[in-house]
Design an enzyme around this catalytic site. Structure first.
Site, PDB file in Angstrom:
ATOM      1  N   PRO A 237      88.414  15.320  92.981  1.00  0.00           N
ATOM      2  CA  PRO A 237      87.751  16.615  93.171  1.00  0.00           C
ATOM      3  C   PRO A 237      88.757  17.708  93.502  1.00  0.00           C
ATOM      4  CG  PRO A 237      87.538  15.305  95.164  1.00  0.00           C
ATOM      5  CD  PRO A 237      88.220  14.426  94.146  1.00  0.00           C
TER       6      PRO A 237
ATOM      7  N   ARG B  84      87.717  21.771  92.974  1.00  0.00           N
ATOM      8  CA  ARG B  84      86.847  22.885  93.355  1.00  0.00           C
ATOM      9  C   ARG B  84      85.931  22.556  94.537  1.00  0.00           C
ATOM     10  NH1 ARG B  84      85.085  26.514  89.381  1.00  0.00           N
ATOM     11  NH2 ARG B  84      85.535  24.843  87.902  1.00  0.00           N
TER      12      ARG B  84
ATOM     13  N   TYR C 205      86.185  33.508  82.626  1.00  0.00           N
ATOM     14  CA  TYR C 205      85.009  32.651  82.412  1.00  0.00           C
ATOM     15  C   TYR C 205      83.699  33.379  82.674  1.00  0.00           C
ATOM     16  CZ  TYR C 205      88.790  29.442  83.821  1.00  0.00           C
ATOM     17  OH  TYR C 205      89.974  28.802  83.990  1.00  0.00           O
TER      18      TYR C 205
ATOM     19  N   CYS D 134      95.392  47.848  84.264  1.00  0.00           N
ATOM     20  CA  CYS D 134      95.019  48.634  83.079  1.00  0.00           C
ATOM     21  C   CYS D 134      94.411  47.774  81.986  1.00  0.00           C
ATOM     22  CB  CYS D 134      96.247  49.371  82.560  1.00  0.00           C
ATOM     23  SG  CYS D 134      96.912  50.430  83.832  1.00  0.00           S
TER      24      CYS D 134
END
Ligand code: LLP
Length: 411
Positions: A263, A265, A305, A332
């Site tokens: 794992p 995230r 995403y 920019c």
């Protein structure tokens, strides 16, 4: 811990993490998988800052690395943790293999036949025997963003599960086929595809054992998702419990294997916030813009995403009045935004905002675009706040570059 004080002391943009939150997430894994021999190998790519690796290493976690650089990070915090480290990735170089062979990692997750051949060659040269798992591609569909889905035949990852047996057979005496690994993607919320992939892996393990390979590890990869929408309920403990109940019975039935989990995230995302100050508020036509001092170079997930991150004012707020605005950075690019048409409390220049759930894939994806130095990172634990990475300076940015090119000789 006052976020306003941290922002004043260390400046913005600033990543702030809670060590306690990360360890409590690790604890949830430990409880949910207690019924089978297992090792949580934290996916270093999610957040690779040394202070965070150290936190996990001290709790006995292992690591999943995908480059020589990530392995060097593990080595830098705890040499013994390399024995609990697996090495994934489709493009390992000979130099990276040598580094991992010398360090004595737990397992190489091999992703092609070419890699298998090169690894055998490097191991022979160094007189080592490398424990390997083939990372199989189970051809399982998992609902997530197409950029982070990995478990289908058309993806670049792994070896077609139908060919795996033949490839294992080709492992020579310098390779020890010790496991099978799989990883179907990231930010997956349903347990079902994890279970389906594990079933396919388990069937393969049975066949491999019949072929005479002593398979001792099943690496189920990472990918367990979180809820980014703060308006929706999310019970993290329940999420891991459901995940574990898809994997544990499969592993139990096999017997004699240690389950490896990768794992990233789930352990760190919700432990982190990116603090940023409002620079300006302006209106173009009918649209409101809140311009902040963080930008896509600090956090690219919304641009890359279309990711949703909750944004909240840190201070007491200025009453109940709200506006609908884009929250944007100074870079920019039109893609430099953190939120579009977001309902927010009315904010003014100088106010502090927190962009939530940014502990994973935030700082690690940061760049120096527009010659912006990367943010500092602070880890808060029971003893206080520690800078685990100082803010970059312009001098850091220029250090690797050549200042003066020779002038062309006059003709
Ligand atoms: N193991 C392998 C082999 C992986 O490729 C990954 C993630 C993980 C474990 C950890 O997955 P997690 O538990 O964190 O889902 N930058 C994207 C995510 C990319 C994930 C890449 N691989 C994002 O910001 O959503």
């Amino acid at each position: 811990m006052s976020l306003e004080n941290l922002a004043r002391r260390y400046g913005t943009p600033l990543y702030v993490y809670s060590g306690g939150h990360m360890l409590s997430r690790l604890g949830m894994f430990e409880i949910a998988f207690a019924a089978v021999p297992h090792l949580v190998c934290y996916a270093v790519k999610a957040n690779s800052t040394l202070g965070i690796l150290q936190l996990f290493a001290r709790r006995g976690a292992g690591f999943d690395v995908v480059s020589g650089g990530e392995l060097e990070r593990v080595l830098a915090v705890d040499r013994r943790a390399v024995g609990r480290t697996v090495f994934s990735g489709i493009g390992k170089t000979a130099a990276e293999m040598d580094l991992a062979l010398r360090a004595g990692i737990l397992q190489f997750n091999v992703e092609s036949e070419g890699e298998l051949e090169l690894l055998a060659e490097r191991a022979a040269k160094l007189r080592k025997r490398a424990r390997i798992a083939l990372r199989v591609n189970p051809d399982v569909f998992a609902e997530t963003h197409p950029y982070i889905s990995t478990g289908m035949r058309e993806h670049k990852f792994g070896i077609d599960i139908r060919r795996a047996r033949a490839v294992y057979r080709r492992a020579g005496k310098h390779l020890d086929p010790s496991g099978v690994s799989v990883h179907i993607g990231s930010q997956i919320r349903s347990a079902e595809p994890f279970g389906a992939a594990a079933e396919r892996v388990a069937n393969l393990v049975v066949e491999l054992r019949r072929d005479g390979h002593a398979i001792r590890y099943v690496d189920a990869g990472g990918g367990l998702g979180i809820e980014y929408d703060a308006d929706k309920p999310f019970d993290a403990q329940e999420q891991v419990r459901r995940y574990a109940s898809a994997l544990v019975p499969v592993v139990r039935k096999l017997g004699g294997v240690t389950l490896l989990l990768e794992p990233g995230r789930f352990l760190v995302a919700q432990a982190g916030a990116l603090l940023t100050r409002v620079l300006y508020v302006k209106k173009n036509g009918t649209k409101n813009f809140v311009i902040v001092d963080a930008a896509m170079n600090d956090l690219i997930r919304p641009a890359l995403y279309q990711a949703h991150h909750q944004i909240v004012p840190v201070g007491p707020g200025r009453g109940k009045r709200t506006i609908v605005a884009d929250v944007v950075g100074p870079v920019c690019e039109t893609g430099d935004f953190f939120a579009r048409d977001r309902k927010l409390p009315v904010v003014a220049p100088g106010e502090l905002l927190a962009i939530l759930d940014t502990g994973a894939y935030g700082m690690v994806l940061a760049s120096n675009y527009n010659s912006r130095p990367r943010a500092a990172e602070v880890l808060v634990d029971g003893r206080g706040a520690h800078v685990i990475r100082r803010r970059e300076t312009i001098a850091d940015l220029l250090a690797a570059e050549r200042r003066k090119m020779p002038r062309r000789a006059p003709r």
